[in-house]
Motif scaffolding. Structure first.
Motif, PDB file in Angstrom:
ATOM      1  N   ALA A   1       0.833  -1.205   0.000  1.00 47.83           N
ATOM      2  CA  ALA A   1       0.000   0.000   0.000  1.00 47.83           C
ATOM      3  C   ALA A   1       0.866   1.252   0.000  1.00 47.83           C
ATOM      4  O   ALA A   1       0.568   2.221  -0.708  1.00 47.83           O
ATOM      5  CB  ALA A   1      -0.934   0.004   1.203  1.00 47.83           C
ATOM      6  N   LEU A   2       1.945   1.245   0.758  1.00 51.26           N
ATOM      7  CA  LEU A   2       2.836   2.409   0.779  1.00 51.26           C
ATOM      8  C   LEU A   2       3.510   2.621  -0.574  1.00 51.26           C
ATOM      9  O   LEU A   2       3.650   3.750  -1.033  1.00 51.26           O
ATOM     10  CB  LEU A   2       3.891   2.258   1.875  1.00 51.26           C
ATOM     11  N   LEU A   3       3.911   1.531  -1.210  1.00 53.97           N
ATOM     12  CA  LEU A   3       4.555   1.661  -2.517  1.00 53.97           C
ATOM     13  C   LEU A   3       3.575   2.218  -3.546  1.00 53.97           C
ATOM     14  O   LEU A   3       3.928   3.093  -4.339  1.00 53.97           O
ATOM     15  CB  LEU A   3       5.107   0.308  -2.979  1.00 53.97           C
ATOM     16  N   ARG A   4       2.338   1.746  -3.536  1.00 51.15           N
ATOM     17  CA  ARG A   4       1.329   2.286  -4.462  1.00 51.15           C
ATOM     18  C   ARG A   4       1.079   3.765  -4.180  1.00 51.15           C
ATOM     19  O   ARG A   4       0.908   4.563  -5.103  1.00 51.15           O
ATOM     20  CB  ARG A   4       0.028   1.484  -4.366  1.00 51.15           C
ATOM     21  N   ASP A   5       1.073   4.145  -2.904  1.00 53.21           N
ATOM     22  CA  ASP A   5       0.865   5.536  -2.535  1.00 53.21           C
ATOM     23  C   ASP A   5       2.021   6.410  -3.020  1.00 53.21           C
ATOM     24  O   ASP A   5       1.810   7.510  -3.533  1.00 53.21           O
ATOM     25  CB  ASP A   5       0.703   5.633  -1.010  1.00 53.21           C
ATOM     26  N   LEU A   6       3.254   5.919  -2.880  1.00 53.38           N
ATOM     27  CA  LEU A   6       4.422   6.650  -3.385  1.00 53.38           C
ATOM     28  C   LEU A   6       4.352   6.784  -4.906  1.00 53.38           C
ATOM     29  O   LEU A   6       4.620   7.850  -5.465  1.00 53.38           O
ATOM     30  CB  LEU A   6       5.719   5.957  -2.971  1.00 53.38           C
ATOM     31  N   TYR A   7       3.971   5.709  -5.577  1.00 58.46           N
ATOM     32  CA  TYR A   7       3.805   5.733  -7.038  1.00 58.46           C
ATOM     33  C   TYR A   7       2.822   6.830  -7.449  1.00 58.46           C
ATOM     34  O   TYR A   7       3.105   7.622  -8.356  1.00 58.46           O
ATOM     35  CB  TYR A   7       3.321   4.352  -7.500  1.00 58.46           C
ATOM     36  N   GLU A   8       1.688   6.893  -6.764  1.00 53.71           N
ATOM     37  CA  GLU A   8       0.684   7.905  -7.101  1.00 53.71           C
ATOM     38  C   GLU A   8       1.200   9.319  -6.829  1.00 53.71           C
ATOM     39  O   GLU A   8       0.929  10.241  -7.603  1.00 53.71           O
ATOM     40  CB  GLU A   8      -0.604   7.644  -6.336  1.00 53.71           C
ATOM     41  N   ALA A   9       1.953   9.494  -5.750  1.00 60.64           N
ATOM     42  CA  ALA A   9       2.499  10.815  -5.427  1.00 60.64           C
ATOM     43  C   ALA A   9       3.447  11.295  -6.528  1.00 60.64           C
ATOM     44  O   ALA A   9       3.409  12.464  -6.935  1.00 60.64           O
ATOM     45  CB  ALA A   9       3.224  10.773  -4.080  1.00 60.64           C
ATOM     46  N   ILE A  10       4.287  10.412  -7.019  1.00 60.86           N
ATOM     47  CA  ILE A  10       5.225  10.781  -8.083  1.00 60.86           C
ATOM     48  C   ILE A  10       4.481  10.992  -9.402  1.00 60.86           C
ATOM     49  O   ILE A  10       4.690  11.978 -10.104  1.00 60.86           O
ATOM     50  CB  ILE A  10       6.332   9.722  -8.230  1.00 60.86           C
ATOM     51  N   ARG A  11       3.588  10.071  -9.724  1.00 59.42           N
ATOM     52  CA  ARG A  11       2.840  10.146 -10.983  1.00 59.42           C
ATOM     53  C   ARG A  11       1.980  11.397 -11.059  1.00 59.42           C
ATOM     54  O   ARG A  11       1.846  12.015 -12.118  1.00 59.42           O
ATOM     55  CB  ARG A  11       1.963   8.905 -11.122  1.00 59.42           C
ATOM     56  N   ASP A  12       1.407  11.816  -9.926  1.00 62.51           N
ATOM     57  CA  ASP A  12       0.467  12.931  -9.927  1.00 62.51           C
ATOM     58  C   ASP A  12       1.117  14.303  -9.780  1.00 62.51           C
ATOM     59  O   ASP A  12       0.443  15.312  -9.902  1.00 62.51           O
ATOM     60  CB  ASP A  12      -0.560  12.752  -8.802  1.00 62.51           C
ATOM     61  N   ASP A  13       2.420  14.370  -9.538  1.00 62.34           N
ATOM     62  CA  ASP A  13       3.082  15.653  -9.354  1.00 62.34           C
ATOM     63  C   ASP A  13       3.285  16.322 -10.716  1.00 62.34           C
ATOM     64  O   ASP A  13       3.932  15.759 -11.596  1.00 62.34           O
ATOM     65  CB  ASP A  13       4.422  15.472  -8.638  1.00 62.34           C
ATOM     66  N   TYR A  14       2.757  17.514 -10.872  1.00 62.43           N
ATOM     67  CA  TYR A  14       2.799  18.198 -12.169  1.00 62.43           C
ATOM     68  C   TYR A  14       4.217  18.527 -12.622  1.00 62.43           C
ATOM     69  O   TYR A  14       4.473  18.662 -13.812  1.00 62.43           O
ATOM     70  CB  TYR A  14       1.931  19.464 -12.156  1.00 62.43           C
ATOM     71  N   GLU A  15       5.172  18.668 -11.695  1.00 62.52           N
ATOM     72  CA  GLU A  15       6.549  18.979 -12.079  1.00 62.52           C
ATOM     73  C   GLU A  15       7.275  17.757 -12.647  1.00 62.52           C
ATOM     74  O   GLU A  15       8.361  17.890 -13.199  1.00 62.52           O
ATOM     75  CB  GLU A  15       7.329  19.506 -10.876  1.00 62.52           C
ATOM     76  N   LEU A  16       6.688  16.589 -12.481  1.00 62.16           N
ATOM     77  CA  LEU A  16       7.364  15.359 -12.884  1.00 62.16           C
ATOM     78  C   LEU A  16       6.715  14.702 -14.097  1.00 62.16           C
ATOM     79  O   LEU A  16       6.792  13.491 -14.268  1.00 62.16           O
ATOM     80  CB  LEU A  16       7.389  14.373 -11.704  1.00 62.16           C
TER      81      LEU A  16
END
Length: 126
Positions: free
Chosen positions: A16-31
């Motif tokens: 669950a933490l890894l999926r949450d980290l994935y979403e945080a990176i994927r959803d960041d507009y600067e990335l």
């Protein structure tokens, strides 16, 4: 182009933490230029279930600090008392996070560079 593979261990819910980290990176507009995916990982002996790793592909070093900033902010927002962030780029580097030990972005940059350096060291020794 550089590829990193991130995994999380020793938390209450690694997947669950890894999926949450994935979403945080994927959803960041600067990335938007960072390619992210969750891919199957080999399951270590003695563990059950399907594990995943977070694959990051960085085309330019200009996004390094932005990626590391997102990872650092994500860690700071976690209530997990304990987790281990493992970064691989053919070499391996680990960062253990316990309680209030919240790394800054530059610490994550060093971790990612160490994974690359460990890869070069292993290649040179062959």
């Amino acid at each position: 182009m550089r590829e990193f593979r991130l995994s999380i261990e020793d938390s209450d819910d690694d997947a669950a933490l890894l999926r949450d980290l994935y979403e945080a990176i994927r959803d960041d507009y600067e990335l938007t230029g960072v390619r992210t995916s969750l891919v199957p990982a080999s399951v270590p002996e003695g563990k059950m279930g399907a594990e995943e790793i977070l694959r990051l592909v960085l085309d330019h070093s200009s996004v390094d600090l932005a990626v590391c900033g997102v990872i650092s902010a994500w860690i700071a927002a976690r209530r997990a008392r304990r987790l281990k962030l493992i970064v691989r780029s053919d070499g391996t580097a680990e960062l253990e996070i316990n309680g209030d030990n919240k790394p800054a972005a530059d610490e994550i940059v060093r971790l990612m560079r160490a994974a690359q350096e460990n890869s070069r060291d292993e290649t040179a020794g062959q």
